[in-house]
Design an enzyme around this catalytic site. Structure first.
Site, mmCIF file in Angstrom:
data_model
loop_
_atom_site.group_PDB
_atom_site.id
_atom_site.type_symbol
_atom_site.label_atom_id
_atom_site.label_comp_id
_atom_site.label_asym_id
_atom_site.label_seq_id
_atom_site.Cartn_x
_atom_site.Cartn_y
_atom_site.Cartn_z
ATOM 1 N N HIS A 11 -2.128 -2.490 -9.844
ATOM 2 C CA HIS A 11 -3.114 -1.882 -8.953
ATOM 3 C C HIS A 11 -4.349 -2.758 -8.919
ATOM 4 O O HIS A 11 -4.732 -3.322 -9.944
ATOM 5 C CB HIS A 11 -3.490 -0.468 -9.416
ATOM 6 C CG HIS A 11 -4.102 0.348 -8.341
ATOM 7 N ND1 HIS A 11 -5.439 0.271 -8.038
ATOM 8 C CD2 HIS A 11 -3.545 1.216 -7.462
ATOM 9 C CE1 HIS A 11 -5.673 1.074 -7.018
ATOM 10 N NE2 HIS A 11 -4.555 1.652 -6.645
ATOM 11 N N ASP B 69 2.693 5.539 -7.105
ATOM 12 C CA ASP B 69 3.933 5.538 -6.332
ATOM 13 C C ASP B 69 5.182 5.369 -7.174
ATOM 14 O O ASP B 69 6.294 5.503 -6.673
ATOM 15 C CB ASP B 69 3.886 4.425 -5.271
ATOM 16 C CG ASP B 69 2.910 4.765 -4.179
ATOM 17 O OD1 ASP B 69 2.771 5.962 -3.901
ATOM 18 O OD2 ASP B 69 2.288 3.857 -3.618
ATOM 19 N N HIS C 218 0.879 -1.197 0.000
ATOM 20 C CA HIS C 218 0.000 0.000 0.000
ATOM 21 C C HIS C 218 0.906 1.234 0.000
ATOM 22 O O HIS C 218 1.667 1.444 -0.934
ATOM 23 C CB HIS C 218 -0.917 -0.112 1.224
ATOM 24 C CG HIS C 218 -2.083 0.833 1.280
ATOM 25 N ND1 HIS C 218 -2.433 1.665 0.246
ATOM 26 C CD2 HIS C 218 -2.995 1.065 2.278
ATOM 27 C CE1 HIS C 218 -3.500 2.371 0.594
ATOM 28 N NE2 HIS C 218 -3.857 2.030 1.818
HETATM 29 N N1 CMC Z 1 5.250 -7.188 -10.242
HETATM 30 C C1 CMC Z 1 5.134 -8.426 -10.754
HETATM 31 N N2 CMC Z 1 3.990 -9.126 -10.807
HETATM 32 C C2 CMC Z 1 2.892 -8.545 -10.319
HETATM 33 C C3 CMC Z 1 2.932 -7.247 -9.756
HETATM 34 C C4 CMC Z 1 4.155 -6.574 -9.731
HETATM 35 N N3 CMC Z 1 4.247 -5.340 -9.200
HETATM 36 N N4 CMC Z 1 1.686 -6.908 -9.322
HETATM 37 C C5 CMC Z 1 0.900 -7.962 -9.605
HETATM 38 N N5 CMC Z 1 1.621 -8.943 -10.211
HETATM 39 C C6 CMC Z 1 1.121 -10.216 -10.729
HETATM 40 C C7 CMC Z 1 0.799 -11.204 -9.616
HETATM 41 O O1 CMC Z 1 1.912 -12.005 -9.314
HETATM 42 C C8 CMC Z 1 -0.343 -11.966 -10.217
HETATM 43 O O2 CMC Z 1 0.202 -12.878 -11.157
HETATM 44 P P1 CMC Z 1 -0.531 -14.332 -11.388
HETATM 45 O O3 CMC Z 1 -1.880 -14.008 -11.916
HETATM 46 O O4 CMC Z 1 0.348 -15.036 -12.354
HETATM 47 O O5 CMC Z 1 -0.570 -14.984 -10.053
HETATM 48 C C9 CMC Z 1 -1.111 -10.923 -11.027
HETATM 49 O O6 CMC Z 1 -0.127 -9.927 -11.372
HETATM 50 C C10 CMC Z 1 -2.246 -10.255 -10.272
HETATM 51 O O7 CMC Z 1 -1.697 -9.751 -9.058
HETATM 52 P P2 CMC Z 1 -2.474 -9.683 -7.685
HETATM 53 O O8 CMC Z 1 -1.492 -9.809 -6.574
HETATM 54 O O9 CMC Z 1 -3.645 -10.631 -7.719
HETATM 55 O O10 CMC Z 1 -3.046 -8.234 -7.761
HETATM 56 P P3 CMC Z 1 -3.642 -7.441 -6.555
HETATM 57 O O11 CMC Z 1 -4.751 -6.644 -7.081
HETATM 58 O O12 CMC Z 1 -3.954 -8.363 -5.416
HETATM 59 O O13 CMC Z 1 -2.440 -6.532 -6.059
HETATM 60 C C11 CMC Z 1 -0.963 -4.736 -5.804
HETATM 61 C C12 CMC Z 1 -2.322 -5.195 -6.353
HETATM 62 C C13 CMC Z 1 -0.867 -3.210 -5.970
HETATM 63 C C14 CMC Z 1 -0.857 -5.062 -4.303
HETATM 64 C C15 CMC Z 1 0.150 -5.451 -6.590
HETATM 65 O O14 CMC Z 1 0.075 -5.123 -7.962
HETATM 66 C C16 CMC Z 1 1.543 -5.134 -6.045
HETATM 67 O O15 CMC Z 1 1.997 -5.784 -5.112
HETATM 68 N N6 CMC Z 1 2.244 -4.104 -6.615
HETATM 69 C C17 CMC Z 1 3.514 -3.686 -6.114
HETATM 70 C C18 CMC Z 1 3.312 -2.830 -4.867
HETATM 71 C C19 CMC Z 1 2.781 -1.456 -5.190
HETATM 72 O O16 CMC Z 1 3.250 -0.777 -6.105
HETATM 73 N N7 CMC Z 1 1.796 -0.992 -4.395
HETATM 74 C C20 CMC Z 1 1.218 0.361 -4.526
HETATM 75 C C21 CMC Z 1 -0.214 0.336 -4.945
HETATM 76 S S1 CMC Z 1 -0.785 1.941 -5.497
HETATM 77 C C22 CMC Z 1 -0.750 2.945 -4.124
HETATM 78 C C23 CMC Z 1 -1.737 2.556 -3.077
HETATM 79 O O17 CMC Z 1 -2.941 2.586 -3.352
HETATM 80 O O18 CMC Z 1 -1.310 2.281 -1.970
#
Ligand code: CMC
Length: 382
Positions: free
Chosen positions: A259, A317, A218
């Site tokens: 996201h 971010d 987050h």
């Molecule tokens: N790098 C590599 N792979 C990723 C990433 C990433 N940054 N984000 C998602 N994936 C992959 C994930 O491994 C999954 O792959 P598979 O379908 O093969 O298992 C797929 O994409 C879907 O990911 P998810 O974890 O189900 O997506 P989510 O909606 O649960 O997570 C997130 C969203 C923001 C937590 C995630 O994209 C992430 O961890 N990003 C990096 C951290 C980040 O930048 N966070 C800031 C968010 S924006 C500011 C805020 O609102 O706080």
């Protein structure tokens, strides 16, 4: 994932189209024309203020910027190397002890004054967490400065020297604050709502929101992005990091990418990317290794099948950290600045929930996956 947790009239997002609006106003227009303080008024009250209303609001916020002197003592209780987010969780929670009247949570006047106090005091609390870590004297707020100017002043001024923040820095930070001000039911806002739903006071609820924001998935992402970009720039091996992010056996993710809601682009990232470029140019930076790495990494990822298939784009971010770094803000203060900006969102949601006569305590359901009923076994027979 698919069930609305509440009704809300504050922020609208269409993740597929990359739309974000505060009270109906597109984020792009607010970024171009508004200020953070005006945006605070809008989020809290539902309408943009006229000139007289804005002047009055500014005056009210300025009245509340000081902290109770006894709160200074709280800082001394922390280790010298405490993460400023740890200090934020503690000090904001402690405000409950200074304003016990805030427990009258259904009283509209109490709601209003708690909102004003939080918006006004957050820059002071945040800047002092930085000063404490640096062993520098706390700088008191100044009412002749704008909201954002005052925060930078409390962060960087020292009593021995007269100084005023660079207007370019003020403008860049003010934009970052606008872009982070609210984002409907994200983890920290949902935490504030859930905490507040039990009728806990607004300072306790906000402190819970800060704790939720802290994690790298987050608000902690802006700090993690810079650590990652520095590592990549130093190693000179961009591809290695992209491969690591794609490797299912590696927990590494490209920080600042992806996201839960935006599956096309994050409109905030678009604005901030341009701001980053303009700021570095205006400040006359000849060499911008971190920004160059960020652009290159973005290009590679956006063309890579893994990221395209999963609709992973830079989020807010990804570029905000580069700006904050350029303003001289240390890494561990990045999430604190996110918390400062998001306070108005948290408290607007809290106020909206507390004013709703149909609101009930939050109580998510679960799917039980444990043992069936079984009989107790005496310890000697286990
Ligand atoms: N790098 C590599 N792979 C990723 C990433 C990433 N940054 N984000 C998602 N994936 C992959 C994930 O491994 C999954 O792959 P598979 O379908 O093969 O298992 C797929 O994409 C879907 O990911 P998810 O974890 O189900 O997506 P989510 O909606 O649960 O997570 C997130 C969203 C923001 C937590 C995630 O994209 C992430 O961890 N990003 C990096 C951290 C980040 O930048 N966070 C800031 C968010 S924006 C500011 C805020 O609102 O706080």
């Amino acid at each position: 994932m698919s069930t609305a947790s509440c009704d809300s009239a504050i922020t609208y997002i269409d993740g597929d189209k990359g739309i974000l609006r505060y009270r109906g106003y597109p984020i792009e227009q607010l970024a171009d024309h508004s200020t953070y303080l005006e945006t605070c008024y809008l989020l809290l009250n539902g309408e943009l203020p006229n000139r007289a209303e804005l002047t009055e609001f500014r005056g009210i916020i300025q009245e509340h910027t000081m902290l109770h002197e006894a709160l200074r003592g709280f800082y001394k209780g922390f280790r010298h190397d405490a993460h400023p987010m740890a200090i934020m969780v503690g000090v904001v929670g402690a405000l409950s002890a200074f304003y016990p009247d805030a427990s009258d949570v259904h009283n509209p006047r109490v709601q209003e004054i708690a909102a004003h106090r939080l918006i006004a005091k957050m820059p002071t609390i945040a800047a002092w967490s930085y000063k404490y870590a640096n062993g520098q004297p706390f700088i008191y707020p100044r009412n002749d400065l704008s909201y954002t100017e005052n925060f930078l002043h409390m962060m960087f001024a020292v009593p021995t020297k007269d100084s005023r923040p660079d207007p370019l820095h003020v403008k860049a930070l003010d934009l970052i604050l606008i872009l982070h001000a609210d984002h409907e039911q994200n983890a920290s806002t949902s935490t504030v709502r859930l905490t507040g739903s039990s009728e806990a006071n607004p300072f306790a609820a906000t402190s819970a929101g800060i704790a939720s924001l802290w994690g790298p998935a987050h608000g902690g992402a802006n700090e993690a992005v810079i650590r990652m970009l520095e590592e990549i720039t130093e190693s000179g091996n961009l591809k290695k990091y992209v491969d690591k992010a794609k490797d299912k056996n590696d927990r590494f993710r490209l920080m600042g990418f992806g996201h839960r809601i935006y599956k096309n682009f994050d409109p905030r990232a678009k604005i901030i990317r341009k701001m980053c470029h303009d700021l570095l140019q205006s400040l006359g930076d000849e060499s911008t290794p971190l920004f160059d790495t960020a652009l290159e990494l973005e290009k590679i990822a956006l063309e890579d099948e893994y990221f395209v298939e999963r609709k992973l784009y830079p989020n807010v971010d990804y570029y905000s950290g580069i700006i904050l770094r350029r303003l001289g803000i240390p890494l561990d203060m990045f999430t604190v600045i996110f918390a400062l900006a998001r306070t108005v969102g948290w408290i607007s949601h809290w106020k909206e929930m507390m004013s709703d006569p149909t609101a009930r305590i939050g109580r998510p359901r679960q799917l039980y996956t444990g043992s069936k009923e079984r009989d107790y076994i005496p310890i000697e027979k286990r």
